[in-house]
Design a protein around this motif. Structure first.
Motif, PDB file in Angstrom:
ATOM      1  N   THR A 285      92.339 108.984  64.307  1.00 26.43           N
ATOM      2  CA  THR A 285      93.022 109.397  63.182  1.00 26.43           C
ATOM      3  C   THR A 285      93.082 110.922  62.950  1.00 26.43           C
ATOM      4  O   THR A 285      94.179 111.618  62.539  1.00 26.43           O
ATOM      5  CB  THR A 285      92.676 108.870  61.689  1.00 26.43           C
ATOM      6  OG1 THR A 285      92.608 107.350  61.957  1.00 26.43           O
ATOM      7  CG2 THR A 285      93.240 109.029  60.722  1.00 26.43           C
ATOM      8  N   LYS A 289      96.530 113.324  63.166  1.00 21.41           N
ATOM      9  CA  LYS A 289      96.537 114.065  62.064  1.00 21.41           C
ATOM     10  C   LYS A 289      96.780 115.696  62.667  1.00 21.41           C
ATOM     11  O   LYS A 289      97.865 116.570  62.437  1.00 21.41           O
ATOM     12  CB  LYS A 289      95.638 114.257  61.090  1.00 21.41           C
ATOM     13  CG  LYS A 289      95.523 113.010  60.176  1.00 21.41           C
ATOM     14  CD  LYS A 289      94.217 112.925  59.341  1.00 21.41           C
ATOM     15  CE  LYS A 289      94.476 114.354  58.280  1.00 21.41           C
ATOM     16  NZ  LYS A 289      93.179 113.996  57.469  1.00 21.41           N
ATOM     17  N   THR A 293     100.309 117.479  62.180  1.00 20.53           N
ATOM     18  CA  THR A 293     100.073 119.161  61.656  1.00 20.53           C
ATOM     19  C   THR A 293     100.517 120.038  62.570  1.00 20.53           C
ATOM     20  O   THR A 293     100.315 121.351  61.894  1.00 20.53           O
ATOM     21  CB  THR A 293      98.925 119.178  60.810  1.00 20.53           C
ATOM     22  OG1 THR A 293      97.823 118.954  61.533  1.00 20.53           O
ATOM     23  CG2 THR A 293      99.110 117.821  59.662  1.00 20.53           C
ATOM     24  N   HIS A 377     105.882 118.329  58.291  1.00 25.17           N
ATOM     25  CA  HIS A 377     105.196 117.415  58.915  1.00 25.17           C
ATOM     26  C   HIS A 377     106.189 116.376  59.315  1.00 25.17           C
ATOM     27  O   HIS A 377     106.794 115.587  58.704  1.00 25.17           O
ATOM     28  CB  HIS A 377     104.255 117.024  57.859  1.00 25.17           C
ATOM     29  CG  HIS A 377     103.051 117.641  57.375  1.00 25.17           C
ATOM     30  ND1 HIS A 377     102.667 117.808  56.271  1.00 25.17           N
ATOM     31  CD2 HIS A 377     102.407 118.724  58.246  1.00 25.17           C
ATOM     32  CE1 HIS A 377     101.590 118.811  55.980  1.00 25.17           C
ATOM     33  NE2 HIS A 377     101.574 119.425  57.141  1.00 25.17           N
ATOM     34  N   ALA A 451      96.849 108.019  59.335  1.00 26.05           N
ATOM     35  CA  ALA A 451      96.995 109.590  59.265  1.00 26.05           C
ATOM     36  C   ALA A 451      98.149 110.131  58.476  1.00 26.05           C
ATOM     37  O   ALA A 451      97.889 111.080  58.109  1.00 26.05           O
ATOM     38  CB  ALA A 451      97.059 110.182  60.757  1.00 26.05           C
ATOM     39  N   GLN A 454      97.226 110.051  54.760  1.00 28.12           N
ATOM     40  CA  GLN A 454      96.430 111.209  54.518  1.00 28.12           C
ATOM     41  C   GLN A 454      97.161 112.779  54.350  1.00 28.12           C
ATOM     42  O   GLN A 454      96.886 113.474  53.650  1.00 28.12           O
ATOM     43  CB  GLN A 454      95.135 111.288  55.578  1.00 28.12           C
ATOM     44  CG  GLN A 454      94.287 110.165  55.462  1.00 28.12           C
ATOM     45  CD  GLN A 454      93.400 109.991  56.562  1.00 28.12           C
ATOM     46  OE1 GLN A 454      92.826 110.952  57.313  1.00 28.12           O
ATOM     47  NE2 GLN A 454      92.391 108.798  56.644  1.00 28.12           N
ATOM     48  N   ILE A 455      97.800 112.829  55.483  1.00 29.97           N
ATOM     49  CA  ILE A 455      98.593 113.926  55.495  1.00 29.97           C
ATOM     50  C   ILE A 455      99.539 114.193  54.122  1.00 29.97           C
ATOM     51  O   ILE A 455      99.570 115.132  53.434  1.00 29.97           O
ATOM     52  CB  ILE A 455      99.473 114.099  56.522  1.00 29.97           C
ATOM     53  CG1 ILE A 455      98.737 114.205  57.864  1.00 29.97           C
ATOM     54  CG2 ILE A 455     100.574 115.336  56.503  1.00 29.97           C
ATOM     55  CD1 ILE A 455      99.645 114.110  59.359  1.00 29.97           C
ATOM     56  N   ASN A 458      97.357 114.940  51.121  1.00 31.15           N
ATOM     57  CA  ASN A 458      96.550 116.219  51.270  1.00 31.15           C
ATOM     58  C   ASN A 458      97.212 117.325  50.336  1.00 31.15           C
ATOM     59  O   ASN A 458      96.601 118.155  50.032  1.00 31.15           O
ATOM     60  CB  ASN A 458      96.349 116.657  52.781  1.00 31.15           C
ATOM     61  CG  ASN A 458      95.339 115.978  53.428  1.00 31.15           C
ATOM     62  OD1 ASN A 458      94.599 115.382  52.869  1.00 31.15           O
ATOM     63  ND2 ASN A 458      95.352 115.997  54.786  1.00 31.15           N
TER      64      ASN A 458
END
Length: 806
Positions: A285, A289, A293, A377, A451, A454-455, A458
């Motif tokens: 993961t 990411k 990113t 992203h 992932a 989570q991005i 964030n």
């Protein structure tokens, strides 16, 4: 006699034995030293008779209050025992000591032993390291062996039955006799006699004591004991020789594991899978990411961008790539599509965005370079390398590379498969070691979804006004914060990759319905809705269909492409005005007619501009492109399509040629009119879909989404079709093949009619109701015969052309 400590390590005179004379005896005291001290230190002591110097201050008998000679002195004074300790032999590795004593003969050694036992029982003398076990003492009945070998006590003793003198015969004692001799020294766990058929000599038996100190006491007191005839030792007697035996621990855990593979192997597989998920999934993961990113891409670093921009301003060596030349005109024309995609990315609708268009229409550039230009992203998944990979391992590696999934143990898939097959052959059940391509791809997509989530989260801060709501509600309320997943080349070779595309579509549906990311599909296939509707059956897709450029945009694209090379050139030194190609060249007026022939496909327009750059006139360049396209069509769709050269083609030369000839005459054909032609009567729709997939034609949908018309696969193909039909020899050859097929079809019809008429002629009586059928068959037979005669007449003309032309 003053008692002393013996300094010899191997008994008196290094004989390994302690001898007792008249009115002397030997006692063995245990719990004088800690038994586990050597294990704690991990190194063997150089001496077995006294502790090392650095431990003397802690375990020396005179300090701990368990000195055997002091015990004897105190016991003799309190119990009035007339004995005197003459020598003390310390046995550090056995945790005890031998004490040689002397007496006046008025008291037997048995009475001395009993008095000392009672004294230790009453006083309960215990060392500081063993508060629950007191010191014990026993009379040595045998001939003790004081050895300094590197052997350590164990709870098991091996008792060997030795003859008392050479040539004599020893007697093997029974379990009852052994129990009588050794039970006084401690509880026995088991007595294991030697197997009756064993040939090993001397005969022996094993004694398992419940505790190691009891075995030490028995060994030191009974070693060398003489069993007389009265005690069952035979005529000449039997001597007992005792040694410590390393007890083999029962491997019941190992045996259970080996004997229950149907339970153990799946459990091991589950444990390995659990460890893999716990250890490697967070790592994977993290890498996904980082891939999305772009934290490790130096091109996105602010310092790198500043240095690059500063250097570019000084040296002015930067030029835009050729594929960017002239695209501004296209983007101006498609500005509405770009804004529409950007608007959809701001909405909360959980559905797919689909950009469909023929190959070379600029779908990828439109979405990635324009609509997502400022999107931070974005992850791009190209289905082409995944689909074209050969083998499960290559497919897994290709899918992992698209999202940055690592580490990838694709080679383990084959090894685990072989282990699974071997285990299944041994146990008869599936173990679960091996994983299918389906499960491996599911792991990659699931980690990518984690992932992406989570991005997206964030960018959430505690200071936000809606910080109190849950993550799911926040994602739904902020569609602009979601990452974007672009799935390129979706349904590329769709007839071969059902599993790959189905898994991607299901995963994309989970992303959209869970508000994790926006998903944009780029596809050439017009039948994309059939595949995507399985994943989102209750949604209406956001769709953009890209067509070819209009003639005005196409001309502007070519001219801008030509002028882009001299944009950064310096002004002439003589002060004259810098001339650009569109102003300097006089043949660009031909572009209007050339673009009419070429069409508005971006790849073809770019090819035209490049040929013009080399010095060709637009007319010549277009004719070269048309000739090249005609050659490609001839090779790919006509020649070798009989199955001998390319068995993967699902059409015949005659079927492809019929469409080429008809499209050369008309720009658009009616879909169902083609289907009712004799050449397409059998499997017509599958042939048309195959030709569309091969990009010879494109099928345009009409009302309600049904196929309505057929057009060339590329605009330039219209001119290429005309170029092919102008070749008399090629046209005669392929038309002759069509007439041959049509003749076969009519002959088959005639055969069916004749067979039915023959069957009816054999009837004895023919009712009047059969007359219409007979007339129908005769009329049909006549029509087929007329067609055959017509085909043969036309074939003669074609054969004449083939015989005269080259």
């Amino acid at each position: 006699m003053k008692p002393r400590y013996a300094t010899l390590q191997a008994g008196q005179h290094k004989s390994g034995h302690i001898r007792a004379g008249p009115n002397e005896g030997i006692l063995f005291f245990d719990n004088v030293f800690p038994l586990r001290i050597q294990k704690i230190l991990g190194v063997p002591f150089a001496s077995h008779d006294k502790p090392p110097n650095f431990l003397n201050y802690f375990i020396r008998p005179s300090i701990t209050g368990i000195d055997p000679k002091q015990v004897i002195e105190e016991a003799s004074s309190k119990k009035s025992i007339p004995i005197t300790a003459s020598e003390v032999f310390l046995r550090l590795k056995e945790g005890g000591a031998f004490v040689k004593f002397s007496h006046d003969g008025s008291t037997s050694t048995a009475e001395v032993e009993e008095a000392l036992k009672q004294y230790l029982k009453d006083e309960k003398i215990k060392p500081w390291w063993s508060p629950f076990r007191r010191m014990r003492v026993n009379l040595v009945k045998g001939r003790p062996w004081v050895e300094d070998l590197f052997r350590f006590p164990t709870p098991r003793l091996k008792v060997e039955f030795i003859p008392s003198e050479p040539g004599a015969e020893a007697v093997e004692l029974s379990q009852e006799q052994l129990y009588t001799f050794f039970r006084p020294y401690g509880k026995l766990g088991d007595i294991l006699p030697q197997s009756f058929d064993s040939k090993v000599m001397p005969r022996y038996a094993y004694l398992d004591f419940a505790a190691r100190p009891r075995a030490i006491m028995a060994k030191n007191c009974m070693h060398g004991y003489f069993v007389s005839e009265a005690e069952g030792g035979g005529k000449t007697g039997t001597v007992l020789r005792l040694t410590y035996e390393q007890k083999i621990k029962p491997h019941w855990i190992r045996d259970w594991l080996v004997n229950h593979p149907r339970i153990v192997i799946p459990v091991i597989a589950a444990i390995i899978a659990g460890i893999t998920v716990a250890v490697f999934d967070p790592i994977r993961t993290f890498f996904i990411k980082a891939h999305i990113t772009r934290v490790w891409h130096i091109q996105d670093n602010k310092i790198y961008k500043w240095i690059k921009g500063y250097a570019t301003d000084i040296f002015r060596f930067h030029r835009r790539p050729d594929d960017e030349h002239g695209m501004e005109a296209v983007w101006d024309d498609r500005k509405g599509n770009i804004e529409q995609i950007q608007t959809w990315l701001m909405e909360t609708a959980d559905t797919f965005i689909i950009v469909q268009g023929p190959r070379g229409s600029g779908k990828r550039e439109l979405v990635i370079d324009q609509a997502l230009k400022h999107k931070k992203h974005t992850v791009i998944i190209d289905c082409k390398p995944i689909q074209e990979a050969r083998g499960d391992s290559a497919t897994i590696n290709a899918a992992a590379a698209e999202v940055g999934y690592r580490p990838v143990f694709s080679w383990m898939n084959s090894i685990s498969g072989m282990i699974d097959m071997a285990a299944q052959g041994a146990t008869g059940v599936k173990t679960g070691f091996s994983e299918t391509l389906d499960s491996q791809l599911a792991k990659i997509w699931n980690n990518t979804a984690t992932a992406l989530r989570q991005i997206a989260l964030n960018s959430r801060h505690k200071e936000d006004r809606d910080a109190h709501i849950g993550d799911d509600e926040w994602l739904e309320a902020h569609p602009e914060r979601r990452p974007v997943v672009v799935i390129d080349n979706f349904l590329h070779k769709s007839q071969e990759g059902g599993l790959v595309y189905d898994k991607i579509a299901e995963w994309a549906a989970r992303l959209t319905t869970a508000n994790i990311a926006h998903v944009i599909f780029l596809t050439n296939d017009v039948s994309f809705s059939k595949s995507l509707s399985k994943a989102l059956p209750d949604r209406v897709f956001h769709q953009i269909s890209l067509s070819d450029c209009t003639p005005e945009v196409a001309k502007k694209f070519v001219i801008t492409h030509l002028d882009a090379d001299v944009e950064d050139d310096p002004e002439p030194k003589d002060g004259s005005h810098k001339m650009i190609p569109s102003q300097a060249r006089t043949d660009l007026a031909e572009l209007d007619s050339c673009i009419d022939l070429l069409g508005g496909r971006l790849t073809d327009l770019e090819f035209l501009a490049r040929r013009i750059k080399t010095g060709e006139t637009p007319t010549k360049a277009v004719h070269e492109i048309i000739d090249q396209s005609a050659s490609e069509i001839l090779k790919m769709y006509i020649l070798g399509s009989d199955g001998s050269d390319d068995s993967s083609r699902r059409w015949t030369s005659e079927q492809a040629w019929l469409l080429i000839k008809q499209l050369a005459a008309e720009e658009t054909l009616r879909y169902h009119e083609v289907l009712i032609s004799d050449i397409y009567k059998s499997s017509g729709e599958s042939v048309l879909r195959a030709l569309e997939q091969a990009e010879l034609i494109s099928i345009v949908s009409g009302p309600n989404g049904r196929p309505a018309s057929i057009k060339p696969g590329k605009p330039v193909y219209q001119s290429a079709f005309r170029r092919l039909t102008e070749d008399k020899v090629l046209r005669s050859r392929l038309d002759l093949a069509i007439f041959t097929d049509l003749t076969k079809i009519e002959n088959a019809t005639i055969d069916k009619c004749e067979n039915e008429l023959l069957l009816m002629s054999k009837l004895k009586s023919q009712p009047a109701q059969m007359t219409p059928r007979i007339q129908y068959l005769l009329a049909k037979l006549a029509v087929s015969q007329a067609k055959i005669e017509q085909y043969e007449n036309e074939s003669k003309v074609l054969k004449k052309v083939l015989g005269e032309e080259y």
